[in-house]
Design a protein around this motif. Structure first.
Motif, PDB file in Angstrom:
ATOM      1  N   UNK A 287      -0.172 -14.708  -3.838  1.00 47.50           N
ATOM      2  CA  UNK A 287      -0.445 -14.395  -2.426  1.00 47.50           C
ATOM      3  C   UNK A 287      -1.586 -13.393  -2.281  1.00 47.50           C
ATOM      4  N   UNK A 288      -1.868 -12.699  -3.375  1.00 50.39           N
ATOM      5  CA  UNK A 288      -2.922 -11.684  -3.363  1.00 50.39           C
ATOM      6  C   UNK A 288      -4.081 -12.169  -4.229  1.00 50.39           C
ATOM      7  N   UNK A 289      -4.999 -12.910  -3.647  1.00 48.18           N
ATOM      8  CA  UNK A 289      -6.123 -13.413  -4.430  1.00 48.18           C
ATOM      9  C   UNK A 289      -7.119 -12.282  -4.699  1.00 48.18           C
ATOM     10  N   UNK A 290      -8.094 -12.568  -5.545  1.00 50.21           N
ATOM     11  CA  UNK A 290      -9.039 -11.532  -5.962  1.00 50.21           C
ATOM     12  C   UNK A 290      -9.815 -10.954  -4.779  1.00 50.21           C
ATOM     13  N   UNK A 291     -10.162 -11.806  -3.825  1.00 43.72           N
ATOM     14  CA  UNK A 291     -10.930 -11.334  -2.661  1.00 43.72           C
ATOM     15  C   UNK A 291     -10.109 -10.341  -1.842  1.00 43.72           C
ATOM     16  N   UNK A 292      -8.823 -10.657  -1.637  1.00 46.37           N
ATOM     17  CA  UNK A 292      -7.970  -9.757  -0.870  1.00 46.37           C
ATOM     18  C   UNK A 292      -7.770  -8.444  -1.619  1.00 46.37           C
ATOM     19  N   UNK A 293      -7.538  -8.521  -2.919  1.00 44.24           N
ATOM     20  CA  UNK A 293      -7.364  -7.295  -3.684  1.00 44.24           C
ATOM     21  C   UNK A 293      -8.619  -6.424  -3.639  1.00 44.24           C
ATOM     22  N   UNK A 294      -9.783  -7.075  -3.695  1.00 46.11           N
ATOM     23  CA  UNK A 294     -11.036  -6.318  -3.618  1.00 46.11           C
ATOM     24  C   UNK A 294     -11.162  -5.620  -2.265  1.00 46.11           C
ATOM     25  N   UNK A 295     -10.773  -6.317  -1.210  1.00 46.46           N
ATOM     26  CA  UNK A 295     -10.823  -5.710   0.130  1.00 46.46           C
ATOM     27  C   UNK A 295      -9.841  -4.546   0.251  1.00 46.46           C
ATOM     28  N   UNK A 296      -8.661  -4.721  -0.357  1.00 44.04           N
ATOM     29  CA  UNK A 296      -7.657  -3.655  -0.332  1.00 44.04           C
ATOM     30  C   UNK A 296      -8.164  -2.416  -1.061  1.00 44.04           C
ATOM     31  N   UNK A 297      -8.762  -2.628  -2.232  1.00 46.56           N
ATOM     32  CA  UNK A 297      -9.273  -1.502  -3.008  1.00 46.56           C
ATOM     33  C   UNK A 297     -10.457  -0.836  -2.310  1.00 46.56           C
ATOM     34  N   UNK A 298     -11.234  -1.643  -1.616  1.00 49.91           N
ATOM     35  CA  UNK A 298     -12.364  -1.082  -0.848  1.00 49.91           C
ATOM     36  C   UNK A 298     -11.838  -0.193   0.265  1.00 49.91           C
ATOM     37  N   UNK A 299     -10.797  -0.670   0.938  1.00 46.84           N
ATOM     38  CA  UNK A 299     -10.205   0.147   2.001  1.00 46.84           C
ATOM     39  C   UNK A 299      -9.604   1.432   1.424  1.00 46.84           C
ATOM     40  N   UNK A 300      -8.969   1.298   0.256  1.00 45.93           N
ATOM     41  CA  UNK A 300      -8.356   2.467  -0.378  1.00 45.93           C
ATOM     42  C   UNK A 300      -9.389   3.535  -0.740  1.00 45.93           C
ATOM     43  N   UNK A 301     -10.611   3.094  -0.993  1.00 48.51           N
ATOM     44  CA  UNK A 301     -11.667   4.044  -1.361  1.00 48.51           C
ATOM     45  C   UNK A 301     -12.255   4.765  -0.157  1.00 48.51           C
ATOM     46  N   UNK A 302     -11.925   4.317   1.029  1.00 43.99           N
ATOM     47  CA  UNK A 302     -12.468   4.904   2.253  1.00 43.99           C
ATOM     48  C   UNK A 302     -11.583   6.065   2.696  1.00 43.99           C
ATOM     49  N   UNK A 303     -11.671   7.170   1.976  1.00 46.76           N
ATOM     50  CA  UNK A 303     -10.815   8.326   2.266  1.00 46.76           C
ATOM     51  C   UNK A 303     -11.659   9.529   2.603  1.00 46.76           C
TER      52      UNK A 303
END
Length: 303
Positions: A287-303
């Motif tokens: 359910x978590x493809x590479x594109x979604x995981x990349x977007x999640x990690x990108x959001x996580x870096x926005x701190x």
């Protein structure tokens, strides 16, 4: 004589070593995912009793180390830097699919080899169901963790939320213990971790359970396994499986030494557990493809 840790393995795995009865150069190299324990020494302490028990039975030695991340544990197995690893179901599937690892043993408690993931919030929080996470800060563990990332993210998706668009912030802490700490310290509004990790924190008085609410509980997940490198010779793998299968009833081994995930006491180990039983975790992982995981990690870096 077994090969020493190579330079690549030294870069991948934390430097601390917990030897069990035998000098490191003669020992089987064990690497642990940094799932729990709160510290490297704590994680080692969770698994030393079971390896001491197997060492007592077989005369084998074990050199125990903690990986810097879930991914480095897979790399250590696949690049010849480790012989045995404790991993989560998703991490096992990643190593299995690369052809470098197979099941060694799976813990059994009350005739079950399962555990659960959860999303937790403070009891005083307005967060009561997953939909309430919209706009909130949520802490997750390692991106390759079954119960502190994959299953919680899947539950969020199944509830109709887009984690990238709908969560207020995503915090990747690297471990279950750190995610819970983020919740306790007010750095997150909710935290994803396994119920085993939560119960361990309660038992160690790291958190008062009355101050925390369970927002969601996952379906049952196959228990985190011990896996063995495909490079290990067949005779040695057979000896290890025989030892883990019988360690709970071996002379001189106490029930306190039979430990599983997070150092929890379990009943025994199952060395005949079918690899296919882990495929359910693969379905959730998909359910978590590479594109979604990349977007999640990108959001996580926005701190």
């Amino acid at each position: 004589m077994r090969l020493l840790w190579g330079l690549a393995a030294l870069l991948l795995v934390s430097a601390g070593c917990a030897q069990v009865d035998t000098p490191a150069q003669d020992a089987l190299r064990v690497v642990l995912i940094p799932a729990d324990g709160g510290t490297e020494d704590g994680t080692k302490a969770d698994y030393q009793p079971i390896f001491q028990a197997v060492s007592r039975m077989t005369g084998l030695g074990f050199d125990i180390r903690v990986g810097q991340s879930y991914a480095t544990v897979v790399e250590a197995l696949c690049n010849g830097g480790a012989d045995i690893a404790f991993v989560g179901p998703v991490t096992y599937l990643q190593a299995r699919d690369r052809g470098c690892a197979e099941l060694l043993a799976v813990g059994v408690e009350d005739n079950q080899s399962t555990y659960y993931s959860g999303i937790f919030a403070k009891a005083a929080s307005p967060i009561r169901v997953i939909a309430d996470l919209k706009g909130k800060r949520v802490a997750f563990g390692d991106v390759n963790s079954t119960s502190s990332f994959v299953y919680p993210m899947a539950m969020i998706l199944d509830a109709g939320l887009d984690p990238v668009r709908d969560l207020g912030a995503i915090r990747m802490t690297g471990s279950h213990a750190e995610s819970l700490a983020a919740l306790v310290q007010g750095q997150a509004d909710a935290a994803a971790l396994s119920f085993d990790s939560f119960e361990k924190a309660v038992a160690e008085h790291a958190i008062d359970p009355a101050t925390v609410r369970v927002v969601a509980r996952s379906p049952s997940i196959p228990y985190p396994p011990l896996i063995v490198s495909t490079r290990v010779e067949a005779g040695l793998k057979a000896k290890l499986r025989e030892a883990f299968a019988g360690v709970h009833k071996a002379p001189g081994v106490t029930s306190d030494m039979i430990r599983g995930y997070g150092g929890k006491k379990i009943d025994r180990y199952d060395t005949a557990f079918a690899s296919g039983q882990f495929d359910v975790a693969g379905v959730v992982m998909a359910k978590l493809d590479d594109a979604l995981k990349a977007d999640i990690l990108r959001k996580a870096s926005e701190r």
